[in-house]
Design a protein around this motif. Structure first.
Motif, PDB file in Angstrom:
ATOM      1  N   VAL A   1     -18.896 -13.960   6.316  1.00  0.00           N
ATOM      2  CA  VAL A   1     -20.001 -14.676   5.674  1.00  0.00           C
ATOM      3  C   VAL A   1     -19.620 -14.918   4.227  1.00  0.00           C
ATOM      4  O   VAL A   1     -19.261 -13.968   3.521  1.00  0.00           O
ATOM      5  CB  VAL A   1     -21.319 -13.883   5.763  1.00  0.00           C
ATOM      6  N   PRO A   2     -19.671 -16.155   3.733  1.00  0.00           N
ATOM      7  CA  PRO A   2     -19.295 -16.405   2.337  1.00  0.00           C
ATOM      8  C   PRO A   2     -20.259 -15.723   1.376  1.00  0.00           C
ATOM      9  O   PRO A   2     -21.465 -15.623   1.632  1.00  0.00           O
ATOM     10  CB  PRO A   2     -19.366 -17.929   2.214  1.00  0.00           C
ATOM     11  N   ASN A   3     -19.730 -15.240   0.271  1.00  0.00           N
ATOM     12  CA  ASN A   3     -20.536 -14.600  -0.758  1.00  0.00           C
ATOM     13  C   ASN A   3     -21.087 -15.683  -1.680  1.00  0.00           C
ATOM     14  O   ASN A   3     -20.373 -16.229  -2.515  1.00  0.00           O
ATOM     15  CB  ASN A   3     -19.685 -13.597  -1.540  1.00  0.00           C
ATOM     16  N   LEU A   4     -22.364 -15.999  -1.516  1.00  0.00           N
ATOM     17  CA  LEU A   4     -22.994 -17.062  -2.294  1.00  0.00           C
ATOM     18  C   LEU A   4     -23.616 -16.558  -3.585  1.00  0.00           C
ATOM     19  O   LEU A   4     -24.233 -17.332  -4.311  1.00  0.00           O
ATOM     20  CB  LEU A   4     -24.062 -17.761  -1.444  1.00  0.00           C
ATOM     21  N   SER A   5     -23.453 -15.268  -3.877  1.00  0.00           N
ATOM     22  CA  SER A   5     -24.018 -14.716  -5.103  1.00  0.00           C
ATOM     23  C   SER A   5     -23.047 -14.760  -6.268  1.00  0.00           C
ATOM     24  O   SER A   5     -23.333 -14.241  -7.344  1.00  0.00           O
ATOM     25  CB  SER A   5     -24.437 -13.260  -4.870  1.00  0.00           C
ATOM     26  N   THR A   6     -21.888 -15.390  -6.065  1.00  0.00           N
ATOM     27  CA  THR A   6     -20.877 -15.435  -7.119  1.00  0.00           C
ATOM     28  C   THR A   6     -21.047 -16.644  -8.022  1.00  0.00           C
ATOM     29  O   THR A   6     -20.166 -16.948  -8.820  1.00  0.00           O
ATOM     30  CB  THR A   6     -19.473 -15.485  -6.488  1.00  0.00           C
ATOM     31  N   GLY A   7     -22.192 -17.321  -7.916  1.00  0.00           N
ATOM     32  CA  GLY A   7     -22.403 -18.489  -8.761  1.00  0.00           C
ATOM     33  C   GLY A   7     -21.689 -19.696  -8.187  1.00  0.00           C
ATOM     34  O   GLY A   7     -21.478 -19.817  -6.994  1.00  0.00           O
ATOM     35  N   ARG A   8     -21.305 -20.605  -9.077  1.00  0.00           N
ATOM     36  CA  ARG A   8     -20.638 -21.817  -8.632  1.00  0.00           C
ATOM     37  C   ARG A   8     -19.172 -21.790  -9.025  1.00  0.00           C
ATOM     38  O   ARG A   8     -18.684 -20.846  -9.605  1.00  0.00           O
ATOM     39  CB  ARG A   8     -21.328 -23.035  -9.243  1.00  0.00           C
ATOM     40  N   GLY A   9     -18.501 -22.881  -8.706  1.00  0.00           N
ATOM     41  CA  GLY A   9     -17.111 -23.007  -9.112  1.00  0.00           C
ATOM     42  C   GLY A   9     -16.152 -22.546  -8.048  1.00  0.00           C
ATOM     43  O   GLY A   9     -16.444 -22.511  -6.853  1.00  0.00           O
ATOM     44  N   VAL A  10     -14.967 -22.145  -8.512  1.00  0.00           N
ATOM     45  CA  VAL A  10     -13.866 -21.887  -7.599  1.00  0.00           C
ATOM     46  C   VAL A  10     -14.145 -20.691  -6.695  1.00  0.00           C
ATOM     47  O   VAL A  10     -13.709 -20.653  -5.546  1.00  0.00           O
ATOM     48  CB  VAL A  10     -12.566 -21.673  -8.406  1.00  0.00           C
ATOM     49  N   ARG A  11     -14.900 -19.693  -7.191  1.00  0.00           N
ATOM     50  CA  ARG A  11     -15.151 -18.521  -6.347  1.00  0.00           C
ATOM     51  C   ARG A  11     -15.997 -18.877  -5.132  1.00  0.00           C
ATOM     52  O   ARG A  11     -15.742 -18.419  -4.023  1.00  0.00           O
ATOM     53  CB  ARG A  11     -15.832 -17.431  -7.177  1.00  0.00           C
ATOM     54  N   ARG A  12     -17.032 -19.691  -5.342  1.00  0.00           N
ATOM     55  CA  ARG A  12     -17.857 -20.083  -4.200  1.00  0.00           C
ATOM     56  C   ARG A  12     -17.057 -20.959  -3.241  1.00  0.00           C
ATOM     57  O   ARG A  12     -17.149 -20.792  -2.021  1.00  0.00           O
ATOM     58  CB  ARG A  12     -19.102 -20.820  -4.681  1.00  0.00           C
ATOM     59  N   THR A  13     -16.263 -21.868  -3.776  1.00  0.00           N
ATOM     60  CA  THR A  13     -15.438 -22.712  -2.904  1.00  0.00           C
ATOM     61  C   THR A  13     -14.460 -21.859  -2.117  1.00  0.00           C
ATOM     62  O   THR A  13     -14.242 -22.091  -0.919  1.00  0.00           O
ATOM     63  CB  THR A  13     -14.673 -23.747  -3.739  1.00  0.00           C
ATOM     64  N   ARG A  14     -13.864 -20.860  -2.779  1.00  0.00           N
ATOM     65  CA  ARG A  14     -12.930 -19.974  -2.079  1.00  0.00           C
ATOM     66  C   ARG A  14     -13.640 -19.210  -0.961  1.00  0.00           C
ATOM     67  O   ARG A  14     -13.070 -18.974   0.107  1.00  0.00           O
ATOM     68  CB  ARG A  14     -12.308 -18.981  -3.056  1.00  0.00           C
ATOM     69  N   GLY A  15     -14.883 -18.832  -1.190  1.00  0.00           N
ATOM     70  CA  GLY A  15     -15.623 -18.134  -0.150  1.00  0.00           C
ATOM     71  C   GLY A  15     -15.806 -18.980   1.097  1.00  0.00           C
ATOM     72  O   GLY A  15     -15.586 -18.521   2.225  1.00  0.00           O
ATOM     73  N   TRP A  16     -16.202 -20.240   0.922  1.00  0.00           N
ATOM     74  CA  TRP A  16     -16.351 -21.135   2.067  1.00  0.00           C
ATOM     75  C   TRP A  16     -15.005 -21.394   2.730  1.00  0.00           C
ATOM     76  O   TRP A  16     -14.890 -21.418   3.967  1.00  0.00           O
ATOM     77  CB  TRP A  16     -16.979 -22.459   1.625  1.00  0.00           C
ATOM     78  N   HIS A  17     -13.969 -21.625   1.928  1.00  0.00           N
ATOM     79  CA  HIS A  17     -12.622 -21.888   2.444  1.00  0.00           C
ATOM     80  C   HIS A  17     -12.128 -20.728   3.301  1.00  0.00           C
ATOM     81  O   HIS A  17     -11.632 -20.932   4.422  1.00  0.00           O
ATOM     82  CB  HIS A  17     -11.677 -22.126   1.260  1.00  0.00           C
ATOM     83  N   ALA A  18     -12.288 -19.529   2.800  1.00  0.00           N
ATOM     84  CA  ALA A  18     -11.717 -18.368   3.484  1.00  0.00           C
ATOM     85  C   ALA A  18     -12.530 -17.951   4.700  1.00  0.00           C
ATOM     86  O   ALA A  18     -11.962 -17.699   5.776  1.00  0.00           O
ATOM     87  CB  ALA A  18     -11.612 -17.197   2.501  1.00  0.00           C
ATOM     88  N   THR A  19     -13.841 -17.848   4.561  1.00  0.00           N
ATOM     89  CA  THR A  19     -14.628 -17.383   5.699  1.00  0.00           C
ATOM     90  C   THR A  19     -14.609 -18.385   6.852  1.00  0.00           C
ATOM     91  O   THR A  19     -14.595 -17.990   8.020  1.00  0.00           O
ATOM     92  CB  THR A  19     -16.075 -17.108   5.274  1.00  0.00           C
TER      93      THR A  19
END
Length: 487
Positions: free
Chosen positions: A207-225
C-alpha cells in the motif's frame, strides 16, 4: 548580580543551539549498484517496454475483434440438429476454392463453422481458409489465415512481436523481455530494503504511503507498490516471452532438446505399404497431386472420436504415400485438450497415439505458458489479467519517468531538465568474492540472453562515458589558486 544587570542594560537572548546533524546512512555497495542498474535500465529500456505494453494491450482484444469483423464466417446463424457429413462440406469448400491442396480441416460443431484450409505455394506459411456451415454446407466466406489466426489477429500478433519489421523487429520485444525480469526483481529488492530501513515494510510494501506529502516520495510510493503487485505477472510475461524470442528462444529450444523435453512427435509411418500400381491410389489416401477423397475425412474423424478425441480437433491428411493422417485436439482453454492420434484412413485404424498427459513437464509448462501469454488459457479472465498487467506496467513506467523529472535541480545556478543518476562507486566497494561471483553470473545470463548481455555492456559503456565527462566538467570548474608572490 552581574554588571549587565547593575547597568540596566537588557539581557541578551542566548543563541539557539543548532540541532545536531543526523548521521548520514551510507548505502551498501550492493544497494548502490542495484539502484544505479535499475535507474539506467529503467530510463533506457522503458521505451521498449512501453511499446510492448501498448501492442500487448491491443492484442488482448483480438478475440472480440475477430467476432466483430469475421463473426459471420466464424460462426453459424442457426444450429441444426446434426452436422452433415464432412465429405459434403469439403466438396462445397472445394467448389468455392478449386485450387490448392487441402492442408487441414477443423470440423465445425455447436455454433462453429467448419474450416477447410487450402495450401497455395504463393502464400508460404499462410493458407486460404474456407468457412462452411456444418449444418447446410453453405460457404460462409474465405480468409487468408496463419496457423489458424484471422488477418486481424495475425496483424496484431506481428505488431506485438516485431512491429511488422520482420526478423529485425524481433529485437525490440526480446530486449524488453530480457530486461523486464531484471527491473521487476531489482525494484522489488530496492523497495523492500527501503521499507525495512524505515521499519514500515509490512505496512507500506503493498500500500503506498500517502502521508509523505507530495513530490518524489509520493510518486515513488505509487511506482514501487504498483510494481510489487505486478511482479509475479511481469516475471511470467518475461519468461514466456523469451521462450519464443529470436536468440534467447533459440537457446531455450536447445536446452529442451538437450533435456529431451520437447513435445513428443507422433509417428505417421504405415507398415506394409502396398506396391504402387498403375492408376491406383497410394496407401494412406494420398495420391499424387494431393487430391484427397472427401469421404476419407469422415472415416478418420469417426476413428478419432472412437479413440476419445472429443471437442474441437484439426485433421491433417497425409501428403505423401506410406504415411498416416493425424488428428489433434486444439482446445487451448483450461483444462486443455491436446491429445493426438495417427489414423490409417484405409481401415480407419489408430496407428499411433500421443497424449498430453504423457508430455515432459517442461513441454507442458511451455505450451501452457504460451497460451496464457496469448490470453487464451483462461478465456476472458486471462484477457482481463493481461490488460491489467499492461496498464499497470505503463503506470509504473510513467511514475518512474516522473520521479526522474521531480528529482531535477531547481536552483538557478544548478537547474537541469532531469535528476542526476544515483551515485556511482558501488562496484569499487564490493568485496572481491562478490565481484567475481557477480561477473560469473552476469556472463552466464548474458550467454543465455544475448541481447541482455550486449545491452548491459552498452549501459556500462554509457556509465563510464558519463563518469569521465562529469569528472572533466568538475575539473574545469575548479578554480586555480594563484601562485604565491616571489615564486
Amino acid at each position: 548580580m552581574s554588571l549587565t544587570e547593575l547597568s540596566g542594560a537588557p539581557t541578551p537572548e542566548p543563541a539557539p543551539a543548532e540541532p545536531p546533524t543526523p548521521p548520514t546512512r551510507r548505502t551498501s555497495p550492493f544497494g548502490a549498484l542495484l539502484l544505479r542498474l535499475h535507474f539506467y535500465a529503467g530510463v533506457l529500456v522503458a521505451p521498449f517496454l512501453v511499446v510492448a505494453a501498448l501492442t500487448g494491450l491491443a492484442y488482448t482484444v483480438a478475440p472480440q475483434l475477430d467476432g466483430a469483423l469475421y463473426g459471420d464466417r466464424l460462426t453459424v446463424g442457426a444450429r441444426g440438429d446434426r452436422p452433415l457429413p464432412l465429405a459434403d462440406q469439403i466438396a462445397a469448400a472445394r467448389a468455392a476454392h478449386p485450387t490448392g491442396t487441402i492442408a487441414t480441416v477443423q470440423p465445425g460443431d455447436g455454433d462453429r463453422t467448419t474450416r477447410v484450409a487450402f495450401a497455395l505455394p504463393e502464400l508460404g506459411e499462410k493458407v486460404r481458409t474456407v468457412y462452411v456451415d456444418p449444418y447446410t454446407a453453405e460457404v460462409r466466406g474465405q480468409l487468408t489465415t496463419w496457423f489458424g489466426s484471422t488477418p486481424a489477429t495475425t496483424w496484431l500478433d506481428d505488431l506485438h512481436r516485431n512491429l511488422h519489421l520482420g526478423a529485425v523487429g524481433r529485437h525490440y520485444s526480446e530486449l524488453a523481455a530480457s530486461w523486464l525480469w531484471v527491473l521487476a526483481l531489482g525494484g522489488l529488492v530496492l523497495w523492500w530494503r527501503r521499507r525495512a530501513a524505515s521499519r514500515s515494510a509490512a505496512r507500506h510494501l503493498f500500500v503506498p504511503n500517502l502521508s509523505t506529502g507530495r513530490g518524489v516520495r509520493r510518486t515513488r510510493g505509487w511506482h514501487a507498490t504498483t510494481g510489487v503487485w505486478l511482479v509475479v505477472g511481469l516475471l511470467f510475461l518475461s519468461v514466456t516471452g523469451l521462450t519464443w524470442s529470436r536468440y534467447a528462444g533459440g537457446n531455450f529450444g536447445a536446452g529442451l532438446d538437450a533435456l529431451d523435453a520437447r513435445s513428443p512427435e507422433i509417428s505417421t509411418s504405415l507398415t506394409a505399404v502396398p506396391a504402387e500400381t498403375g492408376g491406383g491410389h497410394h496407401h494412406g489416401d494420398a495420391p499424387a497431386g494431393g487430391v484427397v477423397d472427401p469421404a476419407a475425412f469422415d472415416r478418420v474423424l469417426a476413428a478419432a472420436r472412437t479413440a476419445g478425441l472429443s471437442g474441437p480437433v484439426e485433421m491433417t491428411p497425409a501428403q505423401e504415400p506410406g504415411t498416416a493422417w493425424t488428428v489433434t485436439q486444439i482446445d487451448n482453454t483450461w483444462p486443455v485438450a491436446k491429445d493426438r492420434v495417427a489414423v490409417d484412413p484405409a481401415g480407419a485404424t489408430i496407428t499411433a497415439r500421443s497424449d498430453f498427459a504423457d508430455w515432459p513437464l517442461l513441454a507442458k509448462l511451455s505450451g501452457l505458458g504460451t497460451q496464457a501469454h496469448m490470453g487464451v488459457l483462461f478465456g476472458p479472465v486471462n484477457q482481463i489479467l493481461l490488460a491489467a498487467l499492461a496498464l499497470g506496467l505503463l503506470c509504473v513506467i510513467l511514475w518512474g519517468y516522473r520521479m526522474w523529472w521531480q528529482r531535477r535541480p531547481t536552483r538557478v545556478d544548478r537547474r537541469a531538465l532531469v535528476g542526476a543518476p544515483p551515485a556511482r562507486g558501488g562496484v569499487r566497494r564490493l568485496p572481491l568474492w562478490a565481484v567475481l561471483l557477480g561477473a560469473a553470473v552476469t556472463v552466464a545470463v548474458g550467454w543465455a540472453l544475448p541481447l541482455f548481455g550486449l545491452s548491459l555492456l552498452a549501459f556500462g559503456a554509457v556509465d563510464v562515458i558519463v563518469g569521465v565527462v562529469s569528472r572533466r566538467r568538475r575539473a574545469d570548474l575548479t578554480p586555480v589558486s594563484p601562485a604565491p608572490a616571489g615564486s
